[in-house]
Design a protein around this motif. Structure first.
Motif, PDB file in Angstrom:
ATOM      1  N   PRO B 188      52.782  50.128  25.091  1.00 12.63           N
ATOM      2  CA  PRO B 188      52.332  48.954  25.847  1.00 12.63           C
ATOM      3  C   PRO B 188      53.498  48.350  26.636  1.00 12.63           C
ATOM      4  O   PRO B 188      54.641  48.569  26.301  1.00 12.63           O
ATOM      5  CB  PRO B 188      51.850  47.996  24.760  1.00 12.63           C
ATOM      6  N   MET B 189      53.188  47.595  27.670  1.00 12.35           N
ATOM      7  CA  MET B 189      54.240  47.063  28.529  1.00 12.35           C
ATOM      8  C   MET B 189      54.223  45.537  28.526  1.00 12.35           C
ATOM      9  O   MET B 189      53.210  44.911  28.242  1.00 12.35           O
ATOM     10  CB  MET B 189      54.066  47.593  29.945  1.00 12.35           C
ATOM     11  N   ALA B 190      55.409  44.963  28.851  1.00 13.83           N
ATOM     12  CA  ALA B 190      55.486  43.513  28.945  1.00 13.83           C
ATOM     13  C   ALA B 190      54.760  43.056  30.212  1.00 13.83           C
ATOM     14  O   ALA B 190      54.527  43.837  31.129  1.00 13.83           O
ATOM     15  CB  ALA B 190      56.945  43.074  28.970  1.00 13.83           C
ATOM     16  N   ARG B 191      54.431  41.769  30.266  1.00 14.41           N
ATOM     17  CA  ARG B 191      53.605  41.281  31.371  1.00 14.41           C
ATOM     18  C   ARG B 191      54.351  41.372  32.702  1.00 14.41           C
ATOM     19  O   ARG B 191      53.737  41.589  33.751  1.00 14.41           O
ATOM     20  CB  ARG B 191      53.174  39.842  31.095  1.00 14.41           C
ATOM     21  N   ASP B 192      55.670  41.215  32.704  1.00 19.67           N
ATOM     22  CA  ASP B 192      56.408  41.293  33.976  1.00 19.67           C
ATOM     23  C   ASP B 192      56.232  42.661  34.619  1.00 19.67           C
ATOM     24  O   ASP B 192      56.006  42.789  35.825  1.00 19.67           O
ATOM     25  CB  ASP B 192      57.894  40.943  33.785  1.00 19.67           C
ATOM     26  N   ILE B 193      56.297  43.689  33.780  1.00 15.85           N
ATOM     27  CA  ILE B 193      56.136  45.055  34.288  1.00 15.85           C
ATOM     28  C   ILE B 193      54.705  45.254  34.792  1.00 15.85           C
ATOM     29  O   ILE B 193      54.462  45.823  35.853  1.00 15.85           O
ATOM     30  CB  ILE B 193      56.393  46.075  33.155  1.00 15.85           C
ATOM     31  N   ARG B 194      53.778  44.737  33.987  1.00 15.02           N
ATOM     32  CA  ARG B 194      52.373  44.909  34.339  1.00 15.02           C
ATOM     33  C   ARG B 194      52.071  44.237  35.678  1.00 15.02           C
ATOM     34  O   ARG B 194      51.381  44.792  36.524  1.00 15.02           O
ATOM     35  CB  ARG B 194      51.532  44.288  33.229  1.00 15.02           C
ATOM     36  N   LEU B 195      52.614  43.042  35.866  1.00 16.32           N
ATOM     37  CA  LEU B 195      52.359  42.331  37.120  1.00 16.32           C
ATOM     38  C   LEU B 195      52.966  43.084  38.309  1.00 16.32           C
ATOM     39  O   LEU B 195      52.370  43.121  39.390  1.00 16.32           O
ATOM     40  CB  LEU B 195      52.915  40.905  37.035  1.00 16.32           C
ATOM     41  N   GLN B 196      54.131  43.666  38.112  1.00 12.73           N
ATOM     42  CA  GLN B 196      54.723  44.467  39.199  1.00 12.73           C
ATOM     43  C   GLN B 196      53.786  45.609  39.581  1.00 12.73           C
ATOM     44  O   GLN B 196      53.552  45.877  40.754  1.00 12.73           O
ATOM     45  CB  GLN B 196      56.057  45.078  38.755  1.00 12.73           C
ATOM     46  N   ALA B 197      53.278  46.283  38.544  1.00 12.31           N
ATOM     47  CA  ALA B 197      52.402  47.425  38.816  1.00 12.31           C
ATOM     48  C   ALA B 197      51.125  46.956  39.519  1.00 12.31           C
ATOM     49  O   ALA B 197      50.651  47.592  40.460  1.00 12.31           O
ATOM     50  CB  ALA B 197      52.069  48.154  37.517  1.00 12.31           C
ATOM     51  N   LEU B 198      50.584  45.823  39.073  1.00  9.97           N
ATOM     52  CA  LEU B 198      49.364  45.318  39.702  1.00  9.97           C
ATOM     53  C   LEU B 198      49.634  44.925  41.154  1.00  9.97           C
ATOM     54  O   LEU B 198      48.808  45.143  42.035  1.00  9.97           O
ATOM     55  CB  LEU B 198      48.827  44.108  38.929  1.00  9.97           C
ATOM     56  N   SER B 199      50.791  44.347  41.400  1.00  7.58           N
ATOM     57  CA  SER B 199      51.088  43.842  42.734  1.00  7.58           C
ATOM     58  C   SER B 199      51.137  44.964  43.768  1.00  7.58           C
ATOM     59  O   SER B 199      50.800  44.768  44.925  1.00  7.58           O
ATOM     60  CB  SER B 199      52.418  43.085  42.718  1.00  7.58           C
ATOM     61  N   ARG B 200      51.579  46.175  43.351  1.00  4.03           N
ATOM     62  CA  ARG B 200      51.572  47.292  44.291  1.00  4.03           C
ATOM     63  C   ARG B 200      50.371  48.196  44.067  1.00  4.03           C
ATOM     64  O   ARG B 200      50.230  49.238  44.692  1.00  4.03           O
ATOM     65  CB  ARG B 200      52.863  48.095  44.218  1.00  4.03           C
ATOM     66  N   GLY B 201      49.474  47.792  43.156  1.00  2.52           N
ATOM     67  CA  GLY B 201      48.297  48.608  42.862  1.00  2.52           C
ATOM     68  C   GLY B 201      47.317  48.629  44.029  1.00  2.52           C
ATOM     69  O   GLY B 201      47.370  47.783  44.923  1.00  2.52           O
ATOM     70  N   ASP B 202      46.437  49.591  43.998  1.00  4.11           N
ATOM     71  CA  ASP B 202      45.489  49.763  45.100  1.00  4.11           C
ATOM     72  C   ASP B 202      44.502  48.601  45.161  1.00  4.11           C
ATOM     73  O   ASP B 202      43.875  48.235  44.165  1.00  4.11           O
ATOM     74  CB  ASP B 202      44.706  51.061  44.908  1.00  4.11           C
ATOM     75  N   GLU B 203      44.371  48.036  46.361  1.00  8.58           N
ATOM     76  CA  GLU B 203      43.490  46.882  46.548  1.00  8.58           C
ATOM     77  C   GLU B 203      42.058  47.192  46.117  1.00  8.58           C
ATOM     78  O   GLU B 203      41.419  46.401  45.423  1.00  8.58           O
ATOM     79  CB  GLU B 203      43.527  46.475  48.025  1.00  8.58           C
ATOM     80  N   GLY B 204      41.560  48.344  46.520  1.00 14.92           N
ATOM     81  CA  GLY B 204      40.176  48.693  46.207  1.00 14.92           C
ATOM     82  C   GLY B 204      39.947  48.861  44.712  1.00 14.92           C
ATOM     83  O   GLY B 204      38.932  48.413  44.169  1.00 14.92           O
ATOM     84  N   PHE B 205      40.912  49.500  44.064  1.00 18.81           N
ATOM     85  CA  PHE B 205      40.790  49.738  42.622  1.00 18.81           C
ATOM     86  C   PHE B 205      40.784  48.412  41.863  1.00 18.81           C
ATOM     87  O   PHE B 205      39.944  48.173  40.997  1.00 18.81           O
ATOM     88  CB  PHE B 205      41.951  50.616  42.163  1.00 18.81           C
ATOM     89  N   LEU B 206      41.719  47.534  42.214  1.00 13.46           N
ATOM     90  CA  LEU B 206      41.796  46.251  41.516  1.00 13.46           C
ATOM     91  C   LEU B 206      40.583  45.381  41.847  1.00 13.46           C
ATOM     92  O   LEU B 206      40.086  44.632  41.000  1.00 13.46           O
ATOM     93  CB  LEU B 206      43.090  45.518  41.872  1.00 13.46           C
ATOM     94  N   LEU B 207      40.114  45.483  43.081  1.00 12.42           N
ATOM     95  CA  LEU B 207      38.932  44.729  43.477  1.00 12.42           C
ATOM     96  C   LEU B 207      37.741  45.126  42.605  1.00 12.42           C
ATOM     97  O   LEU B 207      37.031  44.277  42.061  1.00 12.42           O
ATOM     98  CB  LEU B 207      38.627  44.994  44.952  1.00 12.42           C
ATOM     99  N   ALA B 208      37.542  46.429  42.454  1.00 12.31           N
ATOM    100  CA  ALA B 208      36.408  46.902  41.658  1.00 12.31           C
ATOM    101  C   ALA B 208      36.555  46.478  40.197  1.00 12.31           C
ATOM    102  O   ALA B 208      35.586  46.052  39.560  1.00 12.31           O
ATOM    103  CB  ALA B 208      36.296  48.423  41.764  1.00 12.31           C
ATOM    104  N   LEU B 209      37.761  46.566  39.670  1.00 12.97           N
ATOM    105  CA  LEU B 209      37.959  46.180  38.271  1.00 12.97           C
ATOM    106  C   LEU B 209      37.761  44.676  38.081  1.00 12.97           C
ATOM    107  O   LEU B 209      37.129  44.236  37.116  1.00 12.97           O
ATOM    108  CB  LEU B 209      39.363  46.564  37.819  1.00 12.97           C
ATOM    109  N   GLY B 210      38.313  43.895  39.023  1.00  9.23           N
ATOM    110  CA  GLY B 210      38.149  42.450  38.942  1.00  9.23           C
ATOM    111  C   GLY B 210      36.668  42.098  39.004  1.00  9.23           C
ATOM    112  O   GLY B 210      36.166  41.267  38.232  1.00  9.23           O
ATOM    113  N   TYR B 211      35.966  42.770  39.896  1.00  6.02           N
ATOM    114  CA  TYR B 211      34.522  42.578  40.061  1.00  6.02           C
ATOM    115  C   TYR B 211      33.793  42.907  38.760  1.00  6.02           C
ATOM    116  O   TYR B 211      32.891  42.191  38.331  1.00  6.02           O
ATOM    117  CB  TYR B 211      34.071  43.471  41.213  1.00  6.02           C
TER     118      TYR B 211
END
Lengths: 322, 370
Positions: B188-211
């Motif tokens: 598992p990863m710390a939240r700082d790392i996770r946020l970095q990954a999310l910030s450069r993550g694919d917009e469409g992928f995160l949009l669908a997951l958030g949805y």
């Protein structure tokens, strides 16, 4: 307009190379331990061999001679492209000749010509984790490796036998390295597994997208998993290469027309060309002796003429056991 | 000779020249200039900067042209360039409370210090195609307010004063922020790392997951506490100097999601946070990121992990579109040696199957009985 910086020798900056070399050294120290490394974005896509390219870029020097193959061939587009990349960014000598290469980067094959001490074989690896298809979670698979818990893999192979009467894994066939870690030899056909065993060459594996490097140092035990009553077998072809008449080499099936006509030719293009240029050379009397631990040499047959055929190409397996 | 792949080198060269031709298109149409893209396709440029993790509008514009408008290809070009750049150091955390705000909206308060500021938004436009735009009509100068005198505190800070919302996440004193471009991901990863990954993550992928979280797959009852877009100053500590050196400003979009939380064994009832931060102007991405961030905190907050959006390994391993597109598209590379191995196996298994199904004569009785 922004000035685009020029790139370092072999593309990667020196700090990155150092980091990758450290991972490689760790990998060599613990054969087949999958060392996590901070894989970089490369100028070719993930899945095109970014892991192998990073490993090669980190170990290559100006005096190296590089050979790149894909599917055993030097002239497939991706091999051409990677070779051209290193020619451009490292200005190194490139070759198609297996024997004279110091570094051979490969996708899916091990050359037929036996490798020798001092050569490095760099594999491009898509999924480094042999247990991935049994357990999708990295957190779990790392634990399984740590505890040497490979029962799941044996169960999978056993289930193959129960369902299909044989182990139905034909490539990426799992091996055990130096009696410790189970390894995915990258998706090479299992035909090539015996060539890894006690190979005098250093074998490095790079998985860019999955950020893992692992290694098989020279003269390391690499044993394909099997059962006493279902020993490991490699593919055999019951006809020779239609171009060079080589036997006991891996062949590609080439479709000739739409009426089922096909022929079988060497997957290793360098091997095939050399044989065609010097067909009488004793070196090419059959399958080159594997890089250690290879199969028993079978008696050379007379060279049949290439024939079109629509029936299954292979003999029954099981004659050539280790 | 046989039909295989001789001539790969010439084929590649020819393909590249055809690509260059198609990229340029009809030569009688003027070529795009980078400044036109920077100015007029600014949100596309922002996405490339954000997911390419490189704040450089001109390079992003170049990447968009070079990629013929294929955004993931453009992001890839930027990433492959950025990865070769030297690393001078890590800037100090940006302070979004001191942002020079162009847009700021809150869905939780009707009015609040600093006010609601719509800024350049599509939100209330009618999506009617505008022929005047095609005709190149002149655009009037916009009305701009005087420079903001009033401070614009973050909504999360307003809620925090009453203790209604959890504090901003704390890291241990000696925690060194991770860097996903310099260290391999570990779970598992710390939240700082996770946020970095999310910030450069694919917009469409995160949009669908958030949805998906909104539709009940790990619902986390979100309210947009605040979205703000504007310029923030970047500062760097230089060892030789006793103060931080300003490097310039970057434009970012920040989303503070406020999520209802009934409390658990680990935490009292209070609002929790989901956080989104991306380069440039991209509310959709920042909001989706905030929803995903909150969902991924399930374990930390003692919630049951029941849906894809809460599964860190699943989300983070698959959010990077450069990785994803590479691996999906590599399937078009040759795989014939492995396919050959499978062909052989299937042929032999079919032969055995046939032999079983159509046994040699003499067994006709048994077959009839079946």
């Amino acid at each position: 307009m922004t000035d685009i910086a020029t790139y370092n020798f072999a593309y990667l900056d020196e700090q990155t190379k150092r980091m990758i070399r450290r991972a490689i050294l760790k990998g060599i120290a613990i054969p087949d331990y999958q060392v996590p490394f901070a894989s970089r974005e490369m100028p070719m896509p993930y899945g095109w061999g970014t892991g192998g390219v990073q490993v090669t870029a980190s170990i290559i020097g100006p005096d190296d001679v590089l050979k790149v193959i894909d599917q055993g061939a030097d002239d497939t587009t991706n091999a051409v492209s990677i070779r051209a990349f290193f020619k451009k960014v490292a200005n190194v000598a490139v070759t198609t000749d297996t024997a004279s290469a110091t570094i051979i980067q490969t996708r899916h094959r091990i050359p037929e010509h036996p490798l020798k001490t001092g050569q490095v074989l760099v594999y491009q690896v898509p999924i480094p984790e042999p247990l991935r298809f049994l357990e999708p979670r990295e957190t779990e698979t790392r634990k399984m490796h740590a505890l040497e818990e490979y029962g799941l893999m044996h169960v999978k192979l056993y289930e193959d036998i129960a369902k299909h009467g044989r182990i139905a894994t034909t490539y990426a066939y799992p091996v055990k390295v130096e009696g410790r870690y189970v390894m995915d030899p990258s998706p090479t056909p299992k035909f090539d597994n015996p060539k890894m065993h006690r190979s005098p060459a250093l074998q490095l594996f790079g998985a860019g997208r999955e950020k893992r490097i692992y290694a098989v140092p020279p003269f390391t035990e690499v044993v394909s998993l099997d059962f006493e009553d279902h020993p490991f077998e490699v593919q055999t072809f019951d006809q020779p290469c239609a171009l060079c008449a080589a036997e006991n080499v891996y062949l590609d099936e080439v479709i000739l027309d739409d009426h089922g006509g096909h022929m079988f030719v060497c997957s290793d293009t360098d091997h095939c060309e050399k044989r065609r240029n010097a067909p009488t050379s004793p070196l090419w009397g059959g399958r080159a002796e594997g890089a250690g631990g290879g199969l028993d040499q079978s008696t050379p047959h007379s060279t049949p003429t290439p024939a079109l055929r629509a029936d299954p190409p292979h003999k029954e397996e099981g004659k050539e056991k280790q | 000779m046989y039909v295989a792949v001789k001539g790969g080198e010439a084929a590649i060269a020819n393909a590249h020249s055809l690509l260059a031709d198609r990229r340029r298109g009809d030569r009688s149409v003027p070529a795009l200039r980078l400044d036109q893209i920077v100015e007029q396709l600014a949100l596309g440029v922002d996405r490339v900067m954000s997911e390419g993790s490189l704040y450089d509008r001109e390079l992003a514009a170049l990447a968009i042209v070079q990629a013929r408008g294929d955004m993931i290809e453009a992001i890839f070009l930027v990433r492959a360039y950025r990865t070769t750049l030297p690393r001078f150091g890590y800037s100090k955390p940006i302070d979004t409370a001191n942002m020079l705000v162009e847009r700021r909206v809150s869905a939780t308060y009707k009015d609040l210090p600093g006010g609601q500021l719509l800024g350049p938004t599509f939100d209330y436009t009618h999506r009617l195609l505008d022929p005047e735009l095609a005709a190149g009509a002149d655009v009037a100068e916009p009305l701009l307010r005087e420079t903001e005198a009033q401070a614009m505190p973050r909504v999360s800070a307003i809620l925090a004063r009453e203790g209604l919302i959890e504090p901003d996440g704390d890291m241990p004193q000696d925690h060194v922020p991770g860097d996903i471009t310099r260290e391999p991901l570990e779970f598992p990863m710390a939240r700082d790392i996770r946020l970095q990954a999310l910030s450069r993550g694919d917009e469409g992928f995160l949009l669908a997951l958030g949805y998906s979280t909104q539709r009940g797959y790990a619902r986390n009852h979100p309210f947009v506490g605040e979205i703000r877009i504007g310029e923030v100053e970047l500062e760097l500590d230089v060892p030789e100097l006793p103060f931080a050196v300003p490097l310039g400003t970057v434009r970012v979009t920040e989303c503070q999601m406020v999520n209802q939380f009934k409390g658990s064994a680990k935490a009292p009832p209070q609002f929790t946070r989901g956080y989104g931060l991306v380069f440039g102007q991209s509310e959709r991405k920042a909001m989706a990121m905030a929803l995903c961030d909150r969902a991924l905190r399930a374990k930390e907050l003692g919630e049951d992990v029941v849906a894809a959006a809460q599964d860190e390994e699943f989300v983070i391993s698959h959010s990077d579109n450069v990785q994803a597109t590479g691996f999906v598209e590599h399937l078009k590379l040759p795989h014939y040696v492995d396919f050959q191995a499978e062909l052989d196996l299937v042929r032999r298994m079919r032969a055995e199957h046939d032999a079983r199904e159509n046994p040699p004569k003499g067994d006709e009785k048994r077959e009839a009985a079946e």
